[in-house]
Design an enzyme around this catalytic site. Structure first.
Site, PDB file in Angstrom:
ATOM      1  N   THR A 125      33.684  40.342  57.110  1.00 48.26           N
ATOM      2  CA  THR A 125      34.653  41.379  57.455  1.00 48.26           C
ATOM      3  C   THR A 125      34.049  42.426  58.386  1.00 48.26           C
ATOM      4  O   THR A 125      32.914  42.872  58.197  1.00 48.26           O
ATOM      5  CB  THR A 125      35.177  42.060  56.184  1.00 48.26           C
ATOM      6  OG1 THR A 125      35.733  41.072  55.324  1.00 48.26           O
ATOM      7  CG2 THR A 125      36.233  43.094  56.510  1.00 48.26           C
ATOM      8  N   ALA A 129      38.107  42.884  62.071  1.00 49.88           N
ATOM      9  CA  ALA A 129      38.196  41.478  61.652  1.00 49.88           C
ATOM     10  C   ALA A 129      38.227  41.436  60.127  1.00 49.88           C
ATOM     11  O   ALA A 129      37.229  41.170  59.481  1.00 49.88           O
ATOM     12  CB  ALA A 129      37.016  40.673  62.195  1.00 49.88           C
ATOM     13  N   GLY A 130      39.407  41.762  59.581  1.00 52.58           N
ATOM     14  CA  GLY A 130      39.598  41.708  58.146  1.00 52.58           C
ATOM     15  C   GLY A 130      40.461  40.514  57.808  1.00 52.58           C
ATOM     16  O   GLY A 130      39.984  39.388  57.669  1.00 52.58           O
ATOM     17  N   THR A 157      30.447  43.006  49.561  1.00 52.67           N
ATOM     18  CA  THR A 157      30.039  43.054  48.162  1.00 52.67           C
ATOM     19  C   THR A 157      28.583  42.652  48.008  1.00 52.67           C
ATOM     20  O   THR A 157      28.137  41.647  48.560  1.00 52.67           O
ATOM     21  CB  THR A 157      30.926  42.119  47.322  1.00 52.67           C
ATOM     22  OG1 THR A 157      32.287  42.535  47.421  1.00 52.67           O
ATOM     23  CG2 THR A 157      30.504  42.138  45.854  1.00 52.67           C
ATOM     24  N   ARG A 269      48.597  51.015  16.332  1.00 53.41           N
ATOM     25  CA  ARG A 269      49.229  52.305  16.614  1.00 53.41           C
ATOM     26  C   ARG A 269      50.574  52.376  15.891  1.00 53.41           C
ATOM     27  O   ARG A 269      51.473  51.558  16.146  1.00 53.41           O
ATOM     28  CB  ARG A 269      49.417  52.448  18.120  1.00 53.41           C
ATOM     29  CG  ARG A 269      50.268  53.609  18.579  1.00 53.41           C
ATOM     30  CD  ARG A 269      49.557  54.915  18.489  1.00 53.41           C
ATOM     31  NE  ARG A 269      50.256  55.956  19.221  1.00 53.41           N
ATOM     32  CZ  ARG A 269      50.086  57.249  19.008  1.00 53.41           C
ATOM     33  NH1 ARG A 269      49.240  57.661  18.077  1.00 53.41           N
ATOM     34  NH2 ARG A 269      50.737  58.140  19.721  1.00 53.41           N
ATOM     35  N   GLU A 365      39.279  38.365  49.745  1.00 50.18           N
ATOM     36  CA  GLU A 365      39.492  36.918  49.933  1.00 50.18           C
ATOM     37  C   GLU A 365      40.889  36.636  50.483  1.00 50.18           C
ATOM     38  O   GLU A 365      41.497  35.619  50.183  1.00 50.18           O
ATOM     39  CB  GLU A 365      39.280  36.141  48.624  1.00 50.18           C
ATOM     40  CG  GLU A 365      38.071  36.530  47.808  1.00 50.18           C
ATOM     41  CD  GLU A 365      36.770  36.269  48.529  1.00 50.18           C
ATOM     42  OE1 GLU A 365      36.785  35.609  49.566  1.00 50.18           O
ATOM     43  OE2 GLU A 365      35.737  36.741  48.038  1.00 50.18           O
ATOM     44  N   SER A 368      47.300  39.573  49.552  1.00 48.03           N
ATOM     45  CA  SER A 368      48.454  38.801  49.079  1.00 48.03           C
ATOM     46  C   SER A 368      49.399  38.460  50.221  1.00 48.03           C
ATOM     47  O   SER A 368      49.971  37.365  50.260  1.00 48.03           O
ATOM     48  CB  SER A 368      49.201  39.589  47.997  1.00 48.03           C
ATOM     49  OG  SER A 368      48.419  39.720  46.835  1.00 48.03           O
TER      50      SER A 368
END
Length: 384
Positions: A125, A129-130, A157, A269, A365, A368
């Site tokens: 990335t 450029a993502g 990461t 609860r 990665e 969506s």
């Protein structure tokens, strides 16, 4: 494909014990200190977690895709920092070398990645450029028996702790798109390589992420993955197709954990004289969570088995990643809702941390939205 069921069940049991006895008790410490303690990293090395995807010939476990996702379902039921610490070695940080590396490259790097002595990462990335990963601006020019890399990567990461980087760079400056992109193995300590300070992030404390800078960075020509220019983007797509199945499993494990937390909270609860779990609208949220988790698991497993059979899984991998990460986000939201006000207060519950941590799954990665486009494109291709 599960090769030796008894041995694999023993591996899953070891992972389960690690999650229960080591990782979960340390989650608050990881959140507060923003790192996985060295003694726990050492345990993960001893357990062989770093080498799951590395072939046995190079010191790894050589897990099949099905075995990998089942192990990932177990490991990801603790704080995401633990699986992220090993995740680049079991996935994107080693897979390019596994898939397309020369024998010399495999011998040089895979044993150290498998043992966890070295941490790998994938540097693709860039600021421009993502989602359009082929829009690589980092340049690599040949100079004798070296390449000189110039450029910047971002959102990488494990970059702050990585010992070796798989890097994409454009070896043909006149090319556009995927053509002319090559992949390199770059060791930390290479002249001209620097990593930025870890970013401050919304979540995923303990998982360091930073920029990577290349300033006249000298890389031996022998470190061109596969020894061929111009095929780096194809290598990365091989990496990502497998990693998307892996990530789908890594998104389903947290959903399982969050639902378990919500069920324990709502059954304990008491409001209006009875447990909150007795109320039908709470039960509806439990039902929706459990149903979506159940839907994700066989989707991921079937895709993993298909990949193990050597079949094309580009469409299925994209669907798995899209569905599982979105599902995990919906489960997180419902679980916070089931906790009520306590779900928003970090002093009272860790569900708010999970809510923040899993938000990233829908972004990396491939977002969506990119996967929606990819799924549609492949579905339309198959229909013609």
């Amino acid at each position: 494909m599960i090769r030796e069921p008894a041995a694999f069940e023993a591996l899953l049991e070891r992972v389960h014990r690690f999650v229960r006895d080591v990782a979960i008790p340390a989650e608050a410490c990881v959140e507060e200190g923003d790192e996985v303690p060295a003694d726990i990293v050492a345990i993960m090395r001893e357990e062989g977690f770093f080498g799951w995807s590395v072939p046995e010939a190079y010191g790894g476990a050589g897990l099949t895709t099905e075995e990998l996702v089942l192990a990932a379902l177990e490991l990801s039921q603790c704080s995401v920092a633990f699986r992220a610490r090993v995740g680049t070695n079991t996935g994107i940080g080693s897979e390019g070398i596994v898939a397309d590396g020369t024998e010399q490259q495999k011998q040089a790097y895979l044993p150290r990645l498998a043992s966890g002595d070295w941490t790998g990462c994938l540097a693709v990335t860039e600021p421009d450029a993502g989602s359009e990963a082929s829009n690589v601006r980092t340049i690599a020019r040949r100079e004798g028996d070296h390449y000189i890399l110039d450029g910047e990567k971002c959102f990488i990461t494990n970059a702050p702790v990585a010992d070796v980087f798989t890097v994409t760079a454009r070896t043909d400056p006149q090319s556009k798109g995927a053509a002319g992109v090559s992949a390199f193995i770059v060791e930390r300590g290479s002249a001209g390589l620097a990593t930025g300070a870890p970013y401050r992030k919304m979540g995923q404390a303990g998982s360091p992420v930073s920029a990577v800078y290349f300033n006249q960075c000298r890389v031996p020509a022998d470190n061109l993955i596969g020894g061929r220019e111009g095929v780096g983007f194809k290598t990365i797509m091989k990496v990502l197709n497998k990693q998307r199945i892996h990530l789908a499993a890594l998104s389903t494990g947290p959903a399982i954990r969050m639902l378990d937390m919500a069920i324990r909270h709502t059954t304990g609860r008491v409001q209006f004289g009875e447990p909150v779990a007795n109320y039908q609208l709470v039960q509806a949220m439990i039902a929706d969570c459990r149903t979506e988790i159940f839907a994700a698991q066989p989707m991921i497993l079937e895709t993993a088995r298909k990949r193990d059979r050597g079949e094309d899984v580009a469409l299925e991998a994209s669907m798995c990643k899209y569905f599982a990460t979105e599902m995990c986000g919906r489960v997180a939201d419902r679980c916070v809702q089931m906790f009520g006000g306590a779900g928003y207060i970090a002093n009272l519950s860790s569900i708010e941390r999970w809510y923040r941590d899993v938000r990233l799954f829908r972004l990396y990665e491939g977002t969506s939205q990119i996967h929606q486009l990819n799924i549609a494109r492949l579905a339309l291709r198959d229909a013609t």
